[in-house]
Motif scaffolding. Structure first.
Motif, PDB file in Angstrom:
ATOM      1  N   ARG A 153     -15.176   7.059  -3.738  1.00 36.13           N
ATOM      2  CA  ARG A 153     -15.084   5.793  -3.016  1.00 36.13           C
ATOM      3  C   ARG A 153     -16.441   5.088  -3.005  1.00 36.13           C
ATOM      4  NH1 ARG A 153     -14.372   6.691   2.870  1.00 36.13           N
ATOM      5  NH2 ARG A 153     -16.577   7.024   2.434  1.00 36.13           N
ATOM      6  N   ASN A 154     -17.512   5.876  -2.824  1.00 35.03           N
ATOM      7  CA  ASN A 154     -18.843   5.275  -2.814  1.00 35.03           C
ATOM      8  C   ASN A 154     -19.196   4.696  -4.180  1.00 35.03           C
ATOM      9  OD1 ASN A 154     -21.905   5.414  -3.206  1.00 35.03           O
ATOM     10  ND2 ASN A 154     -21.694   5.493  -0.983  1.00 35.03           N
ATOM     11  N   GLY A 204      -6.922   5.692   3.694  1.00 34.49           N
ATOM     12  CA  GLY A 204      -7.958   5.831   2.675  1.00 34.49           C
ATOM     13  C   GLY A 204      -7.430   5.673   1.257  1.00 34.49           C
ATOM     14  N   ARG A 238      -8.783   3.063  -1.574  1.00 35.36           N
ATOM     15  CA  ARG A 238      -9.200   3.475  -2.907  1.00 35.36           C
ATOM     16  C   ARG A 238      -8.401   2.731  -3.974  1.00 35.36           C
ATOM     17  NH1 ARG A 238      -7.370   9.062  -4.104  1.00 35.36           N
ATOM     18  NH2 ARG A 238      -5.583   7.719  -4.403  1.00 35.36           N
ATOM     19  N   ASN A 280     -15.724  14.966  -5.011  1.00 34.64           N
ATOM     20  CA  ASN A 280     -15.346  14.631  -3.639  1.00 34.64           C
ATOM     21  C   ASN A 280     -14.850  13.181  -3.531  1.00 34.64           C
ATOM     22  OD1 ASN A 280     -15.570  13.803  -0.855  1.00 34.64           O
ATOM     23  ND2 ASN A 280     -16.726  15.688  -0.519  1.00 34.64           N
ATOM     24  N   ILE A 335     -16.071   9.688  10.289  1.00 32.07           N
ATOM     25  CA  ILE A 335     -14.978   9.086   9.518  1.00 32.07           C
ATOM     26  C   ILE A 335     -14.850   7.647   9.975  1.00 32.07           C
ATOM     27  CG2 ILE A 335     -12.495   9.068   9.162  1.00 32.07           C
ATOM     28  CD1 ILE A 335     -12.724  12.198   9.398  1.00 32.07           C
ATOM     29  N   ARG A 354     -21.509   4.463   6.631  1.00 36.11           N
ATOM     30  CA  ARG A 354     -21.162   5.827   6.220  1.00 36.11           C
ATOM     31  C   ARG A 354     -22.400   6.548   5.686  1.00 36.11           C
ATOM     32  NH1 ARG A 354     -16.469   3.277   3.267  1.00 36.11           N
ATOM     33  NH2 ARG A 354     -14.819   3.132   4.824  1.00 36.11           N
ATOM     34  N   ARG A 358     -15.028  11.106  -1.193  1.00 36.80           N
ATOM     35  CA  ARG A 358     -16.018  10.191  -0.606  1.00 36.80           C
ATOM     36  C   ARG A 358     -16.972   9.677  -1.667  1.00 36.80           C
ATOM     37  NH1 ARG A 358     -16.749  11.888   5.414  1.00 36.80           N
ATOM     38  NH2 ARG A 358     -18.051  10.064   5.433  1.00 36.80           N
ATOM     39  N   GLU A 375     -19.677   1.003   4.011  1.00 30.70           N
ATOM     40  CA  GLU A 375     -20.326   2.016   3.189  1.00 30.70           C
ATOM     41  C   GLU A 375     -21.761   2.259   3.678  1.00 30.70           C
ATOM     42  OE1 GLU A 375     -18.026   3.266   1.123  1.00 30.70           O
ATOM     43  OE2 GLU A 375     -19.393   4.876   0.639  1.00 30.70           O
TER      44      GLU A 375
END
Lengths: 481, 481
Positions: free
Chosen positions: B391-392, A387, A391, B386, A375, A368, B388, A365
Motif C-alpha cells: 500500500r505504501n 483496506g 488497495r 507485507n 491502524i 502511518r 502495508r 500515509e
C-alpha cells in the motif's frame, strides 16, 4: 462458461438496438431525407441477427455467473457499435468502416470524439441516431454501475451504493430491477426537462432533443460543428452547464432531490468534493481568463465553468477553444480531464470517489509513517473504508496512469506529436471527447491513422468499463477453472 | 524535539563539507587559476559556521529519534547546497544566487540539471567542486538508504535490505556503521577503477576523475558542454555505460560481486528486472534508430543503450540529442525517465523495486477480483511482501504522479510550454538532469525564470529523499506530540 446465455443476452439486447434504430427511421421520415433506407436496412439486419442469436440459444440455462457477466458487459458495447455503425456505412455518409465504427463506439461509450468535418451536412435521422447512441450508452452505464459493477468489486464502485436502495449481497438482488427502473425514469425525466428548457432558450426542437440526449449521457455529441459555441445565448450555456453537472453526479442523489431529501445530498461526501472541485477550478480559471482574455467577468466565468464542468464530467462540449487560451489554463484543464464524474453517474474518467480516496490515503500515509503500529483507515461518509477497497482504488489509478503513458507511446508511433498523443489518449480513455493538442475542441480525430482509431476505440471501451471489466477477460486467471 | 542534536549533526557535517572544499582548493592551486581565493573563503566560512554550530550545541543529549532524523536528513541537503554555492558566487563565475544554488543543489541531489552555457570556460577548481558535490551526494544517499530510510519505513526501501548485512531492528544497529563503511569502500574503489579505464581510453586525468565522480553518483555533470558526446570513442562510451549501470544497481550486489557470489546477484529479483528493462528498452530503441537515423547497427545500439542506461539510472549524460530523434523514441525515453535506479543505489526516480511491485500488484488485482475471498500477496524474492508495504509503494507512486502533474502545472505558470514543463519536472523530480522539450540534452535550465528554478530545486530535494522524508515534515501530524 455458459456461452449460450451470453449469446441469448446479446440477442435480446440487439432487439432493443433494432427498436432504437427504428426510432431514428421515424425521425428520418419526418424530415423526408434520403437516409431512411439505410436506417431501415440497419434496423432489419440488427433485428434479424438478434432473432437468430435468440433462436440458437433458446435452450440456455438461465444462470449468469460473474464470469458470464464480465463477458456480456464487454461484448455488448462492441456488438452494439458494430451494428450501430451500419446506418453510417450503408448511407455512405461515413464510407470508411474504421471511421463509422469509431464514431459509433465513441457514441455508445459516451465519449464524443468525432471524425466528422461537417456535422451540419448529415441528414437528421443519422444525426438523431448519433445522439441516441450516447443516450443509450448513458442508460446502459447507469444500469451497469447500479447492478453489475458493485458485484465485480471494482474499487470505489461499492462505496456509492451503500446509501442507495441497491444490491448489497453478492448476487443481483430483485430490488435492483426496481432501482434501475427508477433511475431510468429520472434519466428520462431530466432529458425531457432539459429539452423544454433549451426550447425556451430558442433552440429548435431537434437540436434541443439531441443536446439533451448527449448532455444526460455526458456524451458531448453536438448537432453543430462548432458544438455549443454555436449558441451564444448565456441562458442556453448555463442550462447545459447545470445539466452536465447533474449528469456527472451520482444518479441516486437526483432520486433524493426529487424526494426533497436535500440533506441526504449534502451528506454525501463524494458530492461535496465534486462540487468543491468544480467551483475551485472554475474560479481559478475565471480569474486567469479575466486577466488574459479580457472578456469581462460574466463571460469569463461562463466560459470557465462551462469548460470545467464539460471536461470534468467528461461530456466534452465546447463553448470556446481552450487550446487558444494561456498554456497554464489548458494545462489545468488537462489535469481536470483525469478527474471524471461521480460514481453512479454517466461520467467517465477516474471518478471523484477514487480521487478522494487516493488523496485521503496519501495524507494518511504520513500519519502511518509516524505511528507505524496504529491502524489508520481511510474514511468516507464517516465510515472506515475496507483496506482491500483502498488497495483496489490505488491499483485502479496506477493502472489508469500506466495505460495513459503506454497508450501515449503507442499513439506517438502513429506519427502524433507528444501533446496530441497525450490528448487523444486521455480524451478517449476518459470518455471525454476532445483532448489537447491537434485533437482539441476546434479540431477532430479525422486525421488520425486507421490503426490509431481502432486503438482509441479500445481505450474508450476499457475506460467506459472501469478498466478491469475488460482487461480481466484478457488475463489467464479468468479462463482457469 | 531535540533541536540541539540537529544543530550538532549539521555542524559536524559542515566540517566535512569544509574539508571537501579544501580539496577543490588543492585542484585550483595545481592549475594556478584565479578561483583559489573563492574556494579558500568558502572553505573557511563553512568551517567557521560548522564550528559555531558545534560550540552552541556541545551539551546536546545524544539521542536521535525518528523525527530528528527526518529533519537532519532534509536539512543537510539544503545547508550543504547553501554553503556549496559560495565558491560559484564568490568567484563571480555564477553571479546569480539563484543560479548558483540551483547548480549546487542539482549537484548534491545528483540531479545534474545545469544552468551553465559554457562549461569549458569555468576554472578547474570550481569544475572539480561541481563534480565533487555529486560524488558527496551519491555517498550520502548510499548511507541514507542503508542506515536511515529503512527505519522510516518508506515503501520498498525495507525490501532490498533484507538480504544485506544491515539494519533489521527499528533502531540504528551498530553493524550499520560497518556496512556503510564497506559500501563507501566499494564506491571509492569503483570510482578509481573507472578513472583508470577512462584514462586508458585517452581521457585526461582531470576529465576522467570528474566523470568517474559523476558516473558513480548517477549525477551526470560533465566537464564538457557537449557532455559525453565530446568523446566519440566507443570505448569511453561503453565504459561509462557499464559504470552507470553498476551505479544504478543496488550497491550490496557489488559487494557480492567482489566476493565472487555471482549467484546471489542473479537471485535478486529487482536486479533481474533492472537488467531486463535495460535490455528491452535498449533493443527496441536500437531497432528504431537503425531504421530512422541510418547510423549502422553498432552506433545505433551504442546510442540506444547509452541513453537508456543514462536516463533510467537517472545519470543524465548524453551522447546524442534524443530530442532530435523520432517522436516515438523521445516519448519512450520520457517513459523510461520515470523508472529510476534500483533501491540502495545512487539512482533517483521511482525505483525499479517499486515499479515491479506495482506491476505485480496490478496483475494480481485481477486474480483478487476473480477470487474475492482468497488472500493473494505480492511476492518478491519468493517471499510475500507485507500488505502495508504494498500500500505504501502504491501511495508513493500515486504521490509521485500527483506531484508530477501539479508541478507541470506550476511550471506552465512560469511560461513554459507543456512539453518543457513536463520535461523540467521529471528531470528534477527524478534527479535525472536533462529532460524533454526545451530542457533536452542539447539545452539547459538557464532560461527558466528564477522562481521556477527555486521550485525545481525543491523538486530535486523531495525526489532525492523519496518524497515522504521531506513532505512528512510539512504535515501537521509530524509536529503533534
Amino acid at each position: 462458461m455458459n456461452f449460450k446465455i451470453i449469446i441469448r443476452a446479446l440477442g435480446a439486447l440487439l432487439l432493443i438496438e433494432s427498436f432504437f434504430l427504428l426510432l431514428s427511421l421515424g425521425v428520418s421520415l419526418i424530415y423526408g431525407e434520403s437516409d431512411w433506407s439505410a436506417l431501415l436496412y440497419s434496423s432489419g439486419i440488427t433485428l434479424f441477427v438478434g432473432a437468430i442469436l435468440l433462436a440458437i440459444s433458446h435452450k440456455a440455462v438461465k444462470k449468469v455467473g460473474k464470469r458470464e457477466a464480465y463477458i456480456i458487459v464487454s461484448l455488448v458495447w462492441i456488438v452494439f457499435s458494430i451494428f450501430g455503425s451500419l446506418p453510417f456505412i450503408l448511407s455512405g455518409e461515413i464510407p470508411s468502416i474504421t471511421d463509422a465504427f469509431f464514431e459509433t463506439i465513441s457514441g455508445f461509450t459516451t465519449t464524443g470524439s468525432s471524425i466528422l468535418n461537417n456535422i451540419e451536412a448529415m441528414p437528421h435521422g443519422l444525426l438523431f441516431w448519433r445522439s441516441l447512441t450516447q443516450w443509450i450508452g448513458g442508460m446502459g452505464i447507469i444500469v451497469m454501475s447500479i447492478a453489475i459493477l458493485p458485484i465485480f468489486g471494482i474499487g470505489g464502485m461499492q462505496l456509492f451504493s451503500a446509501e442507495v436502495p441497491g444490491p448489497t449481497a453478492d448476487k443481483i438482488h430483485p430490488r435492483v430491477r426496481e432501482t434501475a427502473k427508477r433511475l431510468w425514469g429520472i434519466y428520462l425525466m431530466f432529458t425531457i426537462i432539459e429539452t423544454i428548457l433549451l426550447l425556451l432558450g430558442g433552440m429548435s426542437l431537434f437540436d434541443a432533443i439531441n443536446h439533451s440526449f448527449t448532455t444526460m449521457a455526458t456524451g458531448g455529441y453536438s448537432t453543430k460543428q462548432a458544438s455549443v459555441a454555436y449558441w451564444s445565448s448565456p441562458y442556453i450555456q448555463y442550462v447545459i452547464t447545470i445539466f452536465m453537472f447533474i449528469a456527472g453526479a451520482n444518479f441516486s442523489l437526483s432520486y433524493f432531490a426529487i424526494n426533497l431529501k436535500f440533506k441526504k445530498i449534502w451528506q454525501d461526501e463524494e458530492f461535496r468534493y465534486y462540487l468543491g472541485f468544480t467551483l475551485f477550478f472554475s474560479i481559478v480559471i475565471t480569474v486567469m481568463l479575466i486577466f488574459s482574455e479580457n472578456l469581462g467577468i460574466e463571460r469569463s466565468f461562463r466560459d470557465a465553468i462551462f469548460q470545467v464542468v464539460s471536461l470534468m464530467t467528461t461530456t466534452g462540449y465546447a463553448t470556446a477553444d481552450y487550446m487558444s487560451w494561456l498554456v497554464p489554463i489548458s494545462t489545468l484543464l488537462f489535469v481536470v480531464m483525469f478527474f471524471g464524474g461521480s460514481a453512479g453517474s454517466t461520467g467517465g474518467g477516474i471518478k471523484i470517489v477514487r480521487i478522494v480516496i487516493m488523496f485521503k490515503n496519501s495524507v494518511l500515509e504520513f500519519k502511518r509513517l509516524i505511528h507505524p503500529n496504529a491502524i489508520i483507515p481511510v474514511r468516507m461518509n464517516h465510515k472506515a473504508v475496507n483496506g482491500r477497497v483502498v488497495r483496489n482504488v490505488l491499483a485502479f489509478i496506477v493502472f489508469y496512469i500506466i495505460i495513459f503513458f503506454v497508450s501515449t507511446l503507442i499513439m506517438s508511433f502513429f506519427g502524433l506529436d507528444v501533446e496530441t498523443a497525450m490528448g487523444s489518449v486521455i480524451a478517449c480513455l476518459g470518455n471525454i471527447g476532445p483532448g489537447i493538442g491537434s485533437v482539441g475542441p476546434a479540431e477532430n480525430f479525422y486525421t488520425i491513422p486507421d490503426a490509431g482509431k481502432w486503438f482509441l476505440g479500445f481505450l474508450m471501451l476499457i475506460g467506459r468499463l472501469e478498466l478491469f471489466t475488460v482487461l480481466i477477460i484478457l488475463s489467464p486467471a479468468f479462463w482457469k477453472k
